[in-house]
Motif scaffolding. Sequence first.
Motif, mmCIF file in Angstrom:
data_model
loop_
_atom_site.group_PDB
_atom_site.id
_atom_site.type_symbol
_atom_site.label_atom_id
_atom_site.label_comp_id
_atom_site.label_asym_id
_atom_site.label_seq_id
_atom_site.Cartn_x
_atom_site.Cartn_y
_atom_site.Cartn_z
ATOM 1 N N MET A 1 0.862 -1.201 0.000
ATOM 2 C CA MET A 1 0.000 0.000 0.000
ATOM 3 C C MET A 1 0.892 1.243 0.000
ATOM 4 N N ASP A 2 0.754 2.083 -1.018
ATOM 5 C CA ASP A 2 1.648 3.243 -1.130
ATOM 6 C C ASP A 2 0.979 4.524 -0.634
ATOM 7 N N TYR A 3 0.023 4.379 0.270
ATOM 8 C CA TYR A 3 -0.669 5.565 0.793
ATOM 9 C C TYR A 3 -1.006 5.316 2.262
ATOM 10 N N GLU A 4 -1.474 6.363 2.928
ATOM 11 C CA GLU A 4 -1.813 6.253 4.346
ATOM 12 C C GLU A 4 -3.305 6.519 4.540
ATOM 13 N N ILE A 5 -3.788 6.143 5.704
ATOM 14 C CA ILE A 5 -5.211 6.311 6.036
ATOM 15 C C ILE A 5 -5.342 7.247 7.233
ATOM 16 N N PHE A 6 -6.223 8.231 7.099
ATOM 17 C CA PHE A 6 -6.574 9.109 8.216
ATOM 18 C C PHE A 6 -8.007 8.767 8.614
ATOM 19 N N ASN A 7 -8.180 8.233 9.806
ATOM 20 C CA ASN A 7 -9.517 7.839 10.257
ATOM 21 C C ASN A 7 -10.295 9.059 10.722
ATOM 22 N N LEU A 8 -11.470 9.233 10.158
ATOM 23 C CA LEU A 8 -12.326 10.382 10.477
ATOM 24 C C LEU A 8 -13.351 10.052 11.553
ATOM 25 N N GLY A 9 -13.562 8.760 11.802
ATOM 26 C CA GLY A 9 -14.617 8.356 12.737
ATOM 27 C C GLY A 9 -15.986 8.478 12.090
ATOM 28 N N ASP A 10 -17.008 8.628 12.899
ATOM 29 C CA ASP A 10 -18.376 8.800 12.388
ATOM 30 C C ASP A 10 -18.558 10.265 12.007
ATOM 31 N N VAL A 11 -18.832 10.529 10.727
ATOM 32 C CA VAL A 11 -18.915 11.914 10.264
ATOM 33 C C VAL A 11 -20.340 12.280 9.842
ATOM 34 N N ALA A 12 -20.721 13.497 10.156
ATOM 35 C CA ALA A 12 -22.013 14.028 9.711
ATOM 36 C C ALA A 12 -21.811 14.679 8.350
ATOM 37 N N LEU A 13 -22.467 14.165 7.351
ATOM 38 C CA LEU A 13 -22.367 14.715 5.999
ATOM 39 C C LEU A 13 -23.339 15.872 5.815
ATOM 40 N N GLN A 14 -23.106 16.677 4.790
ATOM 41 C CA GLN A 14 -24.037 17.773 4.487
ATOM 42 C C GLN A 14 -25.456 17.265 4.260
ATOM 43 N N SER A 15 -25.562 16.047 3.760
ATOM 44 C CA SER A 15 -26.881 15.463 3.472
ATOM 45 C C SER A 15 -27.663 15.158 4.750
ATOM 46 N N GLY A 16 -26.976 15.188 5.907
ATOM 47 C CA GLY A 16 -27.629 14.842 7.172
ATOM 48 C C GLY A 16 -27.379 13.416 7.606
ATOM 49 N N VAL A 17 -26.811 12.607 6.711
ATOM 50 C CA VAL A 17 -26.506 11.208 7.043
ATOM 51 C C VAL A 17 -25.218 11.150 7.865
ATOM 52 N N ILE A 18 -25.187 10.260 8.839
ATOM 53 C CA ILE A 18 -23.948 9.975 9.575
ATOM 54 C C ILE A 18 -23.272 8.785 8.896
ATOM 55 N N ALA A 88 -18.965 -0.807 4.784
ATOM 56 C CA ALA A 88 -19.808 -1.910 5.256
ATOM 57 C C ALA A 88 -21.293 -1.551 5.133
ATOM 58 N N PRO A 89 -22.171 -2.556 5.020
ATOM 59 C CA PRO A 89 -23.607 -2.287 5.083
ATOM 60 C C PRO A 89 -23.936 -1.524 6.369
ATOM 61 N N PRO A 90 -24.924 -0.670 6.385
ATOM 62 C CA PRO A 90 -25.935 -0.464 5.334
ATOM 63 C C PRO A 90 -25.570 0.592 4.297
ATOM 64 N N PHE A 91 -24.286 1.011 4.232
ATOM 65 C CA PHE A 91 -23.915 2.094 3.313
ATOM 66 C C PHE A 91 -23.026 1.603 2.173
ATOM 67 N N ASP A 92 -23.080 0.322 1.875
ATOM 68 C CA ASP A 92 -22.247 -0.229 0.806
ATOM 69 C C ASP A 92 -22.903 -0.049 -0.560
ATOM 70 N N ARG A 93 -22.108 -0.146 -1.565
ATOM 71 C CA ARG A 93 -22.534 -0.126 -2.975
ATOM 72 C C ARG A 93 -23.570 0.974 -3.265
ATOM 73 N N ALA A 94 -24.741 0.613 -3.739
ATOM 74 C CA ALA A 94 -25.729 1.625 -4.145
ATOM 75 C C ALA A 94 -26.319 2.392 -2.961
ATOM 76 N N HIS A 95 -26.018 1.954 -1.741
ATOM 77 C CA HIS A 95 -26.594 2.602 -0.556
ATOM 78 C C HIS A 95 -25.676 3.677 0.031
ATOM 79 N N PHE A 96 -24.567 3.934 -0.632
ATOM 80 C CA PHE A 96 -23.620 4.933 -0.122
ATOM 81 C C PHE A 96 -24.283 6.312 -0.155
ATOM 82 N N PRO A 97 -24.135 7.108 0.911
ATOM 83 C CA PRO A 97 -24.827 8.406 0.949
ATOM 84 C C PRO A 97 -24.158 9.448 0.052
ATOM 85 N N GLN A 98 -24.897 10.506 -0.228
ATOM 86 C CA GLN A 98 -24.326 11.598 -1.024
ATOM 87 C C GLN A 98 -23.238 12.319 -0.219
#
Length: 339
Positions: A1-18, A88-98
Amino acid sequence: MDYEIFNLGDVALQSGVILPNAFLAYKTYGRLNAQKDNVIVYPTAFGDQHTQNEWLIGSGMALDPDKYFIIVPNLLGNGLSSSPSNTAPPFDRAHFPQVTLYDNVSFQHRLVTDKFGIQKIALVVGWSMGGIQAFQWGASYPEMVERIAPFAGIAKTWPHTFVVLDSLKAALLAGTGFDSSKLNQLTSEDMRAVGRVYAGWGLSQAFYREELYRELGFDSLEAFVTGVWEHSFMKMDPHNVLAMLETGQHADISANPSYNGDFEKALKSIKALACIMPGSTDLFCSADDNAYEAKFMPNADFKPIPSIWGHFAGRGINSADNLFIDDNLKRLLALGPHE
């Protein structure tokens, strides 16, 4: 892996979804100096990952890792940062929030400040949707960002740009017969049509007329469309592409609580020295759109890339375009920060 990960935790999106357990993938080049004032942020574009930005980074270039600490954060949805394909579900594939570009830049700000303790950014630069993020950085953090250089990127998705992105989405959704309940059945094979649609927008009429694809090693138009456009899009996850299209369609540096949709106010608020470089023949992030935007910015230099490579004048393929971008970045970085 040639990159690093910064964990954001549970984030509130502009859409209102966590969005739970969100994370930002990023790569750095060079070293942060003691003053922490040699920082360049270079976000990725639609469909790109950090490696696609590396053509503009190198010793002796404007983005010189011997001088600057360059941070390349990956766009959410691109498969490396939080995306439909790795959530992971419930936000995987087509269920990913805006996710908006405002969200992306907010998370990048956390990376820059929380991880590295940076308070000043010398330059935010980017191509296409990376360019919109450069504008967003300037509008969201005007006191922090000293310079911005969007190339082939606009400050919001204008109606025509929206329609172009919608045509890509429609080409993909046709694979399900436009049945939203079947979105999770989409495969990379369904991306073939998306590549065909984008082939007409990424490059200019003159590029095709002059058969410049021959310079890239293709002996026919069909070989080029299949070998470049179909191939590159079929390598992408269709759900990631849908997420990034959604992000792109709703891009607007004023669509947030700071500006409440007042686009001209957002542009006027960008204090950064700006070098705005549209592709002169870009068909969907047009030089005209950028010219309008530059008028409202207090410190903007408008420098169209004289090229028939359309949107891809900013993609690092054509050496003359690359030199034009690098030269202008060098000029911009040589200017003292605006007081």
